[in-house]
Design a protein around this motif. Sequence first.
Motif, PDB file in Angstrom:
ATOM      1  N   ARG A   1       0.862  -5.548   0.588  1.00  0.00           N
ATOM      2  CA  ARG A   1       1.893  -5.871   1.486  1.00  0.00           C
ATOM      3  C   ARG A   1       1.261  -6.963   2.353  1.00  0.00           C
ATOM      4  O   ARG A   1       1.850  -7.889   2.765  1.00  0.00           O
ATOM      5  N   SER A   2       0.077  -6.729   2.809  1.00  0.00           N
ATOM      6  CA  SER A   2      -0.595  -7.589   3.745  1.00  0.00           C
ATOM      7  C   SER A   2      -0.817  -9.173   3.052  1.00  0.00           C
ATOM      8  O   SER A   2      -0.345 -10.234   3.927  1.00  0.00           O
ATOM      9  N   ALA A   3      -0.979  -8.961   1.928  1.00  0.00           N
ATOM     10  CA  ALA A   3      -1.391 -10.293   1.085  1.00  0.00           C
ATOM     11  C   ALA A   3      -0.099 -10.946   1.079  1.00  0.00           C
ATOM     12  O   ALA A   3       0.132 -12.282   1.176  1.00  0.00           O
ATOM     13  N   PHE A   4       0.983 -10.316   0.417  1.00  0.00           N
ATOM     14  CA  PHE A   4       2.303 -11.040   0.714  1.00  0.00           C
ATOM     15  C   PHE A   4       2.848 -11.702   1.907  1.00  0.00           C
ATOM     16  O   PHE A   4       3.327 -12.603   2.151  1.00  0.00           O
ATOM     17  N   ALA A   5       2.787 -10.782   2.849  1.00  0.00           N
ATOM     18  CA  ALA A   5       2.864 -11.095   4.355  1.00  0.00           C
ATOM     19  C   ALA A   5       2.462 -12.437   4.691  1.00  0.00           C
ATOM     20  O   ALA A   5       2.985 -13.314   5.251  1.00  0.00           O
TER      21      ALA A   5
END
Length: 154
Positions: free
Chosen positions: A45-49
């Motif tokens: 999630r953080s990487a995509f964000a």
Amino acid sequence: MKNSKRRATPVPPHASTGPAAFGRWLAHRLEGLGYDLSSPRSGGRSAFAEAAGLSPSTVTRLLRGEMPTDPRLLRTLAEAIKEPYAAVLVRAGVISPDELAAVQNPTTTNPITPDQAADELGITDPVERKVFINMVRTLARPSAATTGEEKLAD
């Protein structure tokens, strides 16, 4: 973290949606792009964000189906997941598949006449109206290329 071994389950392009269904579809799409969403601490999630230019909390809310679907946010999302913007709008329930089809393939079932066009444009002067109607009729004829006539512009 990206995990290239995970692949999304295909979802029909115009499946019925709501916020929860959109969240599930987005999760499948992100997993298909290699983002590990298996747990809150997996980093996907953080990487995509970060890659999308969105806040991690926005991504989390989208995945949970807790966030309203703002068209500007959906455009950013569509670009990040490499999906057509229109398809994302349909998935998010902003527009229906029928509305999208109507915009993409407009049909005019009752074309207006040159007289009606002049009325709509407010052309009331008799001379201007006659010139307008004649011009429309001239332009509506088959092109010179298909009739073999010489082009006037040449």
